[in-house]
Design a protein around this motif. Structure first.
Motif, PDB file in Angstrom:
ATOM      1  N   THR A 130       0.829  -1.146  -0.019  1.00 36.01           N
ATOM      2  CA  THR A 130       0.000   0.024  -0.031  1.00 36.01           C
ATOM      3  C   THR A 130       1.043   1.308   0.112  1.00 36.01           C
ATOM      4  O   THR A 130       1.785   1.370   0.750  1.00 36.01           O
ATOM      5  N   PRO A 131       0.743   2.104  -1.133  1.00 34.68           N
ATOM      6  CA  PRO A 131       1.593   3.354  -0.960  1.00 34.68           C
ATOM      7  C   PRO A 131       1.045   4.555  -0.305  1.00 34.68           C
ATOM      8  O   PRO A 131      -0.105   4.719  -0.441  1.00 34.68           O
ATOM      9  N   VAL A 132       2.054   5.148   0.427  1.00 34.98           N
ATOM     10  CA  VAL A 132       1.648   6.352   1.054  1.00 34.98           C
ATOM     11  C   VAL A 132       2.882   7.362   0.410  1.00 34.98           C
ATOM     12  O   VAL A 132       3.942   7.257   0.799  1.00 34.98           O
ATOM     13  N   THR A 133       2.400   8.346  -0.241  1.00 33.80           N
ATOM     14  CA  THR A 133       3.127   9.156  -0.985  1.00 33.80           C
ATOM     15  C   THR A 133       3.244  10.601  -0.316  1.00 33.80           C
ATOM     16  O   THR A 133       2.322  11.047  -0.023  1.00 33.80           O
ATOM     17  N   ALA A 134       4.510  11.093  -0.511  1.00 35.56           N
ATOM     18  CA  ALA A 134       4.720  12.640   0.011  1.00 35.56           C
ATOM     19  C   ALA A 134       5.068  13.307  -1.359  1.00 35.56           C
ATOM     20  O   ALA A 134       6.064  13.079  -2.142  1.00 35.56           O
ATOM     21  N   GLY A 135       4.054  14.303  -1.667  1.00 34.30           N
ATOM     22  CA  GLY A 135       4.508  15.116  -3.079  1.00 34.30           C
ATOM     23  C   GLY A 135       5.146  16.065  -2.613  1.00 34.30           C
ATOM     24  O   GLY A 135       5.910  16.187  -1.607  1.00 34.30           O
TER      25      GLY A 135
END
Ligand code: MN
Ligand code: MN
Length: 335
Positions: A122-127
């Motif tokens: 499951t990806p948790v992205t910081a833009g």
């Protein structure tokens, strides 16, 4: 119990200001590392702001968020959740963008996340700016349209900018609906406010069946009531969480490109994520933190705290700690 290899470095063992700053002080596990097979949740940096139409800077977000995230400890003081013991988390590094080519970058992002999804992570992205969400959704929704809970001052549902440019941080969710990546009746947008050019975005939302909750309604009804409706809209199906830091009042989060006054407090900013407990979340992002407009670092610190809350919600999903099994995208089978 999670393999201790995936525990963050404790502040008791090494002071938090020391060492190489990975997200949450987790191990860095690249996609080609054999350890990737054990990872359940991957924190990913997406240092790209090629869709920005106004004040730039979110390309610098991941590095600043990594630094700020070293302040996060093991346990959530409000909920008692200990996410790093519940599931193997790792910093998967940055998606390598091409800052000179928007379409090439989006292709790179989708290819990266397709590998993440195929690994059952499951990806948790910081833009990154909010256009980052579109190429991520292209990978996550390969198996069918997703629901979405979206916190923002803006709908990001506009058709185009500058006489026909389709890909900016004001258009990602218009494209996502057109491409069938989102199921509009399972999409809720919360916190919408500020001056606007026109109502074209909200007219599109109404026609498509997207629920837009303006900030006036959020304040009048209260957080609990609004979030109960949001959970109902997202339902039990696979759902994406997209969080634009400009959802939060600029008194608490000034370090962003298009701030709008009259927003939630930093406490409410965390509480709305906690209220997503029980949803079938298949991915999360936190976008639009712009370090050049964040000289105190306070916006990045809030952003890192929001990322921690996302991990805590993911940790409470049923079977969060089960070893990952590669699964079809967006089926939620391994959730
Ligand atoms: Mn946005
Ligand atoms: Mn916004």
């Amino acid at each position: 119990m999670t393999d201790p290899f995936f525990f963050p470095v404790s502040g008791f063992d090494l002071p938090r200001y020391a060492g190489i700053p990975t997200f949450m002080r987790l191990p860095h596990v690249g996609l080609d590392d054999p350890r990737i097979r054990q990872v359940r949740v991957g924190l990913i940096g997406l240092p790209w702001d090629g869709g920005t139409t106004n004040r730039p800077g979110p390309r610098h977000g991941p590095r600043q968020l990594r630094d700020a995230s070293t302040m996060m400890r093991a346990e959530n003081g409000a909920t008692g959740v200990r996410p790093f013991e519940a599931m193997a988390c790792a910093d998967l590094g940055d998606v390598p963008p091409n800052p000179a080519d928007l379409m090439d970058t989006m292709a790179r992002v989708t290819a990266f996340y397709a590998r993440v999804v195929a690994a059952g992570i499951t990806p948790v992205t910081a833009g990154g700016d909010h256009l980052c969400s579109l190429p991520i959704l292209r990978a996550l929704a390969a198996g069918g349209p997703l629901g979405m809970v979206h916190f923002d001052s803006h709908t990001d549902l506009f058709h185009s900018y500058f006489g026909g440019t389709l890909y900016t941080h004001g258009t990602p969710f218009r494209r996502a609906v057109e491409e069938g990546l989102l199921d509009p009746v399972r999409v809720v947008q919360i916190g919408i406010r500020g001056t606007t050019y026109d109502r074209e975005d909200r007219d599109f939302a109404r026609a498509a069946g997207i629920r837009v909750i303006p900030i006036e309604e959020f304040h009048a009804r209260g957080l609990d009531d609004v979030m109960a409706e949001a959970r109902e809209i997202a339902g039990t199906g696979a759902t994406y969480l997209s969080y634009d830091i400009d959802f939060v009042d600029p008194a608490y989060a000034p370090g962003t490109g298009t701030p709008e006054v009259g927003g939630p407090t930093s406490w409410q900013a965390l509480e709305v994520v906690r209220a997503l407990d029980g949803l079938n979340l298949v991915g999360c992002d936190l976008v639009e933190v712009s370090p050049p407009f964040d000289p105190s670092g306070g916006t990045a610190f809030l952003g890192a705290s929001i990322l921690f809350e996302m991990l805590c919600v993911l940790a409470r999903r049923p079977a969060a700690g089960r070893p990952p099994a590669p699964h079809g995208p967006a089926q939620g089978a391994a959730i």
